[in-house]
Design a protein around this motif. Structure first.
Motif, PDB file in Angstrom:
ATOM      1  N   PHE A  26       0.826  -1.208   0.000  1.00  0.00           N
ATOM      2  CA  PHE A  26       0.000   0.000   0.000  1.00  0.00           C
ATOM      3  C   PHE A  26       0.862   1.260   0.000  1.00  0.00           C
ATOM      4  N   THR A  27       1.937   1.255   0.732  1.00  0.00           N
ATOM      5  CA  THR A  27       2.809   2.431   0.774  1.00  0.00           C
ATOM      6  C   THR A  27       3.383   2.726  -0.603  1.00  0.00           C
ATOM      7  N   SER A  28       3.827   1.696  -1.294  1.00  0.00           N
ATOM      8  CA  SER A  28       4.362   1.883  -2.642  1.00  0.00           C
ATOM      9  C   SER A  28       3.286   2.389  -3.600  1.00  0.00           C
ATOM     10  N   SER A  29       2.099   1.793  -3.546  1.00  0.00           N
ATOM     11  CA  SER A  29       1.007   2.201  -4.437  1.00  0.00           C
ATOM     12  C   SER A  29       0.568   3.633  -4.153  1.00  0.00           C
ATOM     13  N   ILE A  30       0.477   3.990  -2.895  1.00  0.00           N
ATOM     14  CA  ILE A  30       0.055   5.346  -2.550  1.00  0.00           C
ATOM     15  C   ILE A  30       1.109   6.356  -2.990  1.00  0.00           C
ATOM     16  N   GLY A  31       2.372   6.005  -2.900  1.00  0.00           N
ATOM     17  CA  GLY A  31       3.424   6.895  -3.377  1.00  0.00           C
ATOM     18  C   GLY A  31       3.333   7.131  -4.860  1.00  0.00           C
ATOM     19  N   GLN A  32       3.082   6.084  -5.634  1.00  0.00           N
ATOM     20  CA  GLN A  32       2.941   6.239  -7.083  1.00  0.00           C
ATOM     21  C   GLN A  32       1.703   7.062  -7.426  1.00  0.00           C
ATOM     22  N   LEU A  33       0.597   6.821  -6.726  1.00  0.00           N
ATOM     23  CA  LEU A  33      -0.632   7.575  -6.961  1.00  0.00           C
ATOM     24  C   LEU A  33      -0.434   9.048  -6.630  1.00  0.00           C
ATOM     25  N   SER A  34       0.246   9.321  -5.544  1.00  0.00           N
ATOM     26  CA  SER A  34       0.517  10.705  -5.161  1.00  0.00           C
ATOM     27  C   SER A  34       1.356  11.414  -6.221  1.00  0.00           C
TER      28      SER A  34
END
Length: 149
Positions: A26-34
């Motif tokens: 989730f941390t990786s995905s949220i970073g990419q989305l941000s």
């Protein structure tokens, strides 16, 4: 009694490992989305601040030179976005046909196309007599200019 504690310890460790791996994903995905949202926000901001106006006189005979087959337009940057004065910035349609043979020069000298300044647009296009339409698109801002030859 000890076997219950050992089994609880194993379940606790397993659940912590699963939670840590899910949190990592989730941390990786949220970073990419941000990052994607920030980039899109910058593009939208640039589009909103871009505005151009064709300031040439549509009734003038200076728009089209039939000898050189050149359409000459003066376009003013009326937005707040600084634009590059080069052909890669503009998309041009003449009577619905995409045009790639054109030059852009600053009317008051060289450099970037600052807000409030004017560029000269020379479009190489053969035209017949009658009504014509030039559509300019810059960062999503569209401007239509109609004239008669």
């Amino acid at each position: 009694m000890a076997s219950v504690s050992v089994s609880h310890l194993i379940l606790f460790i397993a659940s912590m490992m699963i939670a840590a791996s899910v949190a990592g994903v989730f941390t990786s995905s949220i970073g990419q989305l941000s990052g994607a949202i920030s980039e899109q926000g910058f593009d939208v901001s640039s589009d909103v601040r871009t505005d151009v106006e064709v300031i040439s006189d549509s009734g003038s005979n200076a728009i089209y030179n039939s000898t050189t087959e050149t359409i000459t337009l003066y376009v003013k940057n009326t937005g707040t976005e600084r634009l590059a004065a080069d052909p890669g910035v503009l998309d041009i349609l003449v009577d619905g046909q995409f045009v790639t043979d054109y030059t852009v020069t600053r009317a008051e000298g060289g450099g970037a196309w600052q807000p409030g300044t004017v560029v000269r647009l020379d479009i190489q296009q053969s035209l017949d007599g009658g009504d014509h339409r030039v559509q300019l698109t810059v960062n999503g801002d569209e401007e239509v200019f109609e004239f008669r030859t």
